[in-house]
Enzyme design. Structure first.
Site, PDB file in Angstrom:
ATOM      1  N   ARG A 106       0.855  -1.202   0.000  1.00 30.90           N
ATOM      2  CA  ARG A 106       0.000   0.000   0.000  1.00 30.90           C
ATOM      3  C   ARG A 106       0.889   1.250   0.000  1.00 30.90           C
ATOM      4  NH1 ARG A 106      -1.577   1.661   4.640  1.00 30.90           N
ATOM      5  NH2 ARG A 106      -2.289  -0.358   5.412  1.00 30.90           N
TER       6      ARG A 106
ATOM      7  N   TYR B 249     -15.833  18.375 -13.848  1.00 31.34           N
ATOM      8  CA  TYR B 249     -16.487  17.072 -14.018  1.00 31.34           C
ATOM      9  C   TYR B 249     -17.579  16.906 -12.947  1.00 31.34           C
ATOM     10  CZ  TYR B 249     -16.938  12.009 -13.569  1.00 31.34           C
ATOM     11  OH  TYR B 249     -17.433  10.750 -13.460  1.00 31.34           O
TER      12      TYR B 249
ATOM     13  N   ASP C  68      -7.007  20.189 -13.149  1.00 31.05           N
ATOM     14  CA  ASP C  68      -7.382  18.879 -13.689  1.00 31.05           C
ATOM     15  C   ASP C  68      -7.047  18.921 -15.184  1.00 31.05           C
ATOM     16  OD1 ASP C  68      -8.666  16.673 -14.818  1.00 31.05           O
ATOM     17  OD2 ASP C  68     -10.300  16.701 -13.358  1.00 31.05           O
TER      18      ASP C  68
ATOM     19  N   LYS D 261      -8.542   8.015 -18.758  1.00 23.42           N
ATOM     20  CA  LYS D 261      -8.822   8.662 -20.029  1.00 23.42           C
ATOM     21  C   LYS D 261      -7.606   8.553 -20.967  1.00 23.42           C
ATOM     22  CE  LYS D 261     -12.780   9.677 -18.123  1.00 23.42           C
ATOM     23  NZ  LYS D 261     -12.750   9.380 -16.731  1.00 23.42           N
TER      24      LYS D 261
HETATM   25  C1  PLP Z   1     -12.033  15.752 -16.238  1.00 28.76           C
HETATM   26  C2  PLP Z   1     -12.261  14.575 -15.330  1.00 28.76           C
HETATM   27  N1  PLP Z   1     -11.672  14.548 -14.129  1.00 28.76           N
HETATM   28  C3  PLP Z   1     -11.845  13.517 -13.292  1.00 28.76           C
HETATM   29  C4  PLP Z   1     -12.647  12.444 -13.622  1.00 28.76           C
HETATM   30  C5  PLP Z   1     -12.827  11.311 -12.663  1.00 28.76           C
HETATM   31  O1  PLP Z   1     -12.045  10.228 -13.043  1.00 28.76           O
HETATM   32  P1  PLP Z   1     -12.386   8.691 -12.723  1.00 28.76           P
HETATM   33  O2  PLP Z   1     -13.622   8.340 -13.475  1.00 28.76           O
HETATM   34  O3  PLP Z   1     -11.172   7.977 -13.167  1.00 28.76           O
HETATM   35  O4  PLP Z   1     -12.600   8.598 -11.245  1.00 28.76           O
HETATM   36  C6  PLP Z   1     -13.278  12.429 -14.868  1.00 28.76           C
HETATM   37  C7  PLP Z   1     -14.116  11.289 -15.263  1.00 28.76           C
HETATM   38  O5  PLP Z   1     -14.793  11.299 -16.264  1.00 28.76           O
HETATM   39  C8  PLP Z   1     -13.074  13.524 -15.746  1.00 28.76           C
HETATM   40  O6  PLP Z   1     -13.678  13.570 -16.942  1.00 28.76           O
END
Ligand code: PLP
Length: 394
Positions: A46, A98, A170, A195
């Site tokens: 971990r 998001y 992000d 992604k």
């Molecule tokens: C811009 C963005 N940030 C964060 C996330 C969250 O990621 P995860 O689905 O891997 O938890 C997403 C998910 O679609 C996203 O589009």
């Protein structure tokens, strides 16, 4: 080294035991120590795992940070960043983050005595006006999901610095291939590795990259204490995905530019949102803070009925949440990615019922355009049948 070289080699020495050029999947939970008090640097998985460490070192190099930490999902990575806060802190957040980030804040973090202000960060004056003496963090996502407007990263970094707050970006939509927020002044970069970084729609993961060693240390403490780590197998998948990031991103963008031009010429569509279009209101900012425009595009078909007819008629583009895979993924933001955002709030931030988002894949673009044509024909509209004139961008 150049980006493509780092993507393939950074953090990845051939395995010291066998010389394997692909980092092995260290599927172990613990490590035998040499003698009491003497470890080889590995104690419990971990806390540290060699496959995960290779990925973390790779991502730190690609985002030009000091340290990276890999998490079980993008949301776990974002939650780790917010775990750096304490009760009484104030955070400014882009209103178009998001939907899951909004849900984490609204449904969980507000209960812990941290105050959040969601606002339109496309205008730096709004950001400046919202910052308070206790503002500890500015959290932005740019381009904004799914409306594809932008926030000025360097401008936000200057505002954050003035107040002693951290700027978090992000960078999931752009990937480090097109955009590096740390050289623009960001303190932390987050990714959903689910992604573009992994790129094959077969792993869920996340990462945080810290500009400073002390933030990296704190995030490692949070990672090992809260325990939302990326598994060895997922770490290996993302390492493998990243090796082709440069070639994939080029092709994603090439296809997206052609699709943007196609959509902009269609009468069924009210507005095409893509920072790569010269008519995008922030095209100049896109060119200033990124090396390209990426593979995400959205457009408005006028209403829910048109969006449904369009989506139901598609045969090649997959109607699915998520983005950044080699296959084209298409989604209806209001009922899918942003379903957790209340309807009034959705409308306020531009997530209309007719809005469709495409994560353009790397297929042959002619096939994609043929599929999109089929969808547009199914809307039964050859011109926008509303009272107001269509504001089509081209
Ligand atoms: C811009 C963005 N940030 C964060 C996330 C969250 O990621 P995860 O689905 O891997 O938890 C997403 C998910 O679609 C996203 O589009």
């Amino acid at each position: 080294m150049g980006f493509a070289t780092d993507a393939i080699h950074a953090g990845q020495e051939p395995d010291p035991t066998t010389g394997a050029v692909s980092v092995p999947i260290y599927q172990t939970s613990t490590y035998e120590v040499e003698a009491l008090g003497e470890t080889k640097g590995w104690n419990y998985a971990r806390t540290i795992n060699p496959t995960r460490t290779a990925l973390e070192n790779n991502l730190a190099a690609l985002e030009k940070g000091k340290r990276a930490l890999a998490f079980a999902s993008g949301m776990a990575a974002i939650n780790a960043v917010f775990s750096m806060l304490k009760a009484g802190d104030h955070v400014v957040v882009s209103q178009n983050v998001y939907g899951g980030t909004f849900r984490l804040v609204d449904g969980i973090l507000r209960n812990f005595g941290v105050e959040f202000s969601f606002l339109d960060t496309t205008d730096l004056a709004n950001v400046s006006a919202a910052m308070k003496a206790n503002t500890a963090m500015l959290f932005i996502e740019t381009p904004h999901n799914p409306v594809m407007t932008l926030t000025d990263i360097a401008g936000c970094a200057a505002l954050a610095r003035q107040r002693g707050a951290r700027l978090v970006v992000d960078n999931t939509f752009m990937s480090p291939y097109w955009q590096n927020p740390i050289p623009l002044g960001a303190d932390l970069v987050v990714h959903s590795t689910t992604k573009y970084l992994n790129g094959h729609s077969d792993s869920v993961g996340g990462a945080v990259i810290a500009a400073r060693e002390e933030d990296g240390e704190r995030l490692h403490f949070i990672q090992k204490s809260a325990g939302a780590i990326l598994s060895p197998f997922d770490s290996w998948l993302v390492l493998r995905g990243v090796k082709t990031l440069a070639v994939r991103m080029e092709r994603h963008e090439e296809n997206t530019k052609k699709i943007a031009a196609f959509l902009a010429g269609r009468p069924e569509i009210r507005a095409v949102n893509y920072p790569g279009l010269a008519s995008h209101p922030q095209h100049a900012l896109a060119k200033k803070q990124a090396r390209g425009f990426g593979g995400m595009i959205s457009f408005d078909l006028g209403g829910y009925a048109e969006a449904k007819s369009f989506l139901d008629a598609l045969r090649l583009c997959a109607l699915a949440e998520s983005l950044g895979g080699v296959e084209t993924l298409i989604s209806h933001s209001a009922s899918m990615t942003h379903a957790s955002v209340p309807a009034d709030e959705r409308r306020r931030i531009g997530v209309t019922d007719g809005l469709v988002r495409i994560s353009v894949g790397i297929e042959d673009v002619e096939d994609l355009i043929e599929d999109l044509t089929r969808g547009l024909q199914a809307t039964g509209r050859t011109a926008v049948a509303t009272g107001s004139a269509p504001s089509r961008r081209s």
